[in-house]
Design a protein around this motif. Structure first.
Motif, mmCIF file in Angstrom:
data_model
loop_
_atom_site.group_PDB
_atom_site.id
_atom_site.type_symbol
_atom_site.label_atom_id
_atom_site.label_comp_id
_atom_site.label_asym_id
_atom_site.label_seq_id
_atom_site.Cartn_x
_atom_site.Cartn_y
_atom_site.Cartn_z
ATOM 1 N N ALA A 102 -109.794 59.452 -24.121
ATOM 2 C CA ALA A 102 -110.756 59.282 -24.805
ATOM 3 C C ALA A 102 -112.320 59.351 -23.863
ATOM 4 N N GLU A 103 -111.902 58.926 -22.717
ATOM 5 C CA GLU A 103 -113.215 58.730 -21.752
ATOM 6 C C GLU A 103 -113.629 60.386 -21.418
ATOM 7 N N ALA A 104 -112.702 61.139 -21.162
ATOM 8 C CA ALA A 104 -113.160 62.471 -20.837
ATOM 9 C C ALA A 104 -113.392 63.170 -22.076
ATOM 10 N N SER A 108 -117.190 64.873 -22.438
ATOM 11 C CA SER A 108 -117.338 66.456 -22.389
ATOM 12 C C SER A 108 -118.336 66.543 -23.940
ATOM 13 N N LEU A 109 -118.410 65.631 -24.794
ATOM 14 C CA LEU A 109 -119.228 65.873 -25.874
ATOM 15 C C LEU A 109 -120.610 65.446 -25.453
ATOM 16 N N LEU A 134 -120.616 57.456 -25.310
ATOM 17 C CA LEU A 134 -121.606 58.473 -25.876
ATOM 18 C C LEU A 134 -122.881 57.936 -26.157
ATOM 19 N N LYS A 135 -123.015 56.619 -26.561
ATOM 20 C CA LYS A 135 -124.321 56.049 -26.769
ATOM 21 C C LYS A 135 -125.076 55.924 -25.423
ATOM 22 N N ALA A 136 -124.359 55.780 -24.323
ATOM 23 C CA ALA A 136 -125.403 55.745 -22.915
ATOM 24 C C ALA A 136 -125.689 57.073 -22.851
ATOM 25 N N PRO A 225 -102.594 59.554 -20.223
ATOM 26 C CA PRO A 225 -102.050 58.788 -21.287
ATOM 27 C C PRO A 225 -101.566 59.599 -22.457
ATOM 28 N N ASP A 226 -100.546 60.166 -22.167
ATOM 29 C CA ASP A 226 -99.734 61.109 -23.254
ATOM 30 C C ASP A 226 -98.328 60.868 -23.255
#
Length: 238
Positions: A102-104, A108-109, A134-136, A225-226
């Motif tokens: 999620a962090e990566a 990227s977004l 994302l908000k940051a 994390p997979d």
């Protein structure tokens, strides 16, 4: 044959069990959480959304047909392979497969969505880091909770029967909620003996942190994390 306790909910639990059997382990299914769909009013979606983000396949699986129909034309950014597959199966027309965490995905977004709005399909129980990043970065995140994660309770007798009264060599942990539930089980007087020498394999450091009184020597954390990485770690260690 080494006995591995699988704590994730279905349908993932059975898929994991098949992989374990194929590589010479004895899987024991003990889902400690279950997911349940939440009602969502598709009419409340933001009209200015330019994309959809998904960090959990369950968020797509539990989304209603009406919700998917309202979002299907938007580009969908999925965290990894399985989530991307679930998004395509649900009906999203354009799905991008992300880097696996999620962090990566947030990073990227953030690079090209500054000042724009995205819809984030997610669970009620989740880590806040994706939205925070994302908000940051100036991205407006409209979270839509499509499912909840509930703890599944078992009696001592049910656990003993599931494990045939024998200890587990390893436990696979896919969520902090499941890890906390395992922690509770290991403290029960009737069950303590089943986990005295068990090793715990966690998908991430955050999940492992829920095992707060388990010695570090018995905990292993996947480098990524997979599930493929987690099962590779299991095979290497056992």
């Amino acid at each position: 044959m080494l006995r591995v306790l699988v704590t994730r909910p279905e349908p993932g639990a059975s898929r994991t069990a098949r992989q374990l059997q194929d590589t010479g382990f004895q899987p024991i299914l003990l889902p400690l959480t279950e997911t349940a769909a939440l009602p969502v009013d598709a009419g409340l979606l933001p009209g200015d959304a330019v994309a959809v983000a998904v960090t959990s396949a369950n968020a797509v699986r539990h989304a209603s047909k009406e919700l998917i129909a309202a979002l299907a034309a938007l580009p969908c950014d999925a965290v990894g392979t399985r989530t991307a597959e679930a998004a395509r199966k649900a009906g999203f027309l354009s799905v991008s497969e992300g880097p696996g965490n999620a962090e990566a995905l947030a990073d990227s977004l953030a690079g090209y969505l500054w000042g724009k709005t995205i819809v984030y399909l997610c669970g009620r129980v989740r880590f806040p880091v994706f939205e925070q990043r994302l908000k940051a970065a100036g991205v407006q995140v409209h979270a839509v909770e499509t499912y909840d994660t509930l703890t599944v309770g078992y009696s001592d007798e049910a656990i003993l029967e599931r494990l045939s009264g024998q200890s587990a060599d390893a436990v696979l942990l896919y969520s902090a909620k499941a890890a906390a539930a395992v922690q509770v089980l290991t403290r029960r007087p009737a069950l303590q003996g089943l986990f005295e020498s068990t090793r715990f394999f966690a998908l991430s450091a955050r999940i492992a942190a829920a095992l707060d009184d388990t010695t570090d020597e018995r905990i292993r954390i996947a480098a990524q994390p997979d599930e493929d990485t987690l099962l590779g770690l299991l095979r290497a260690r056992l």
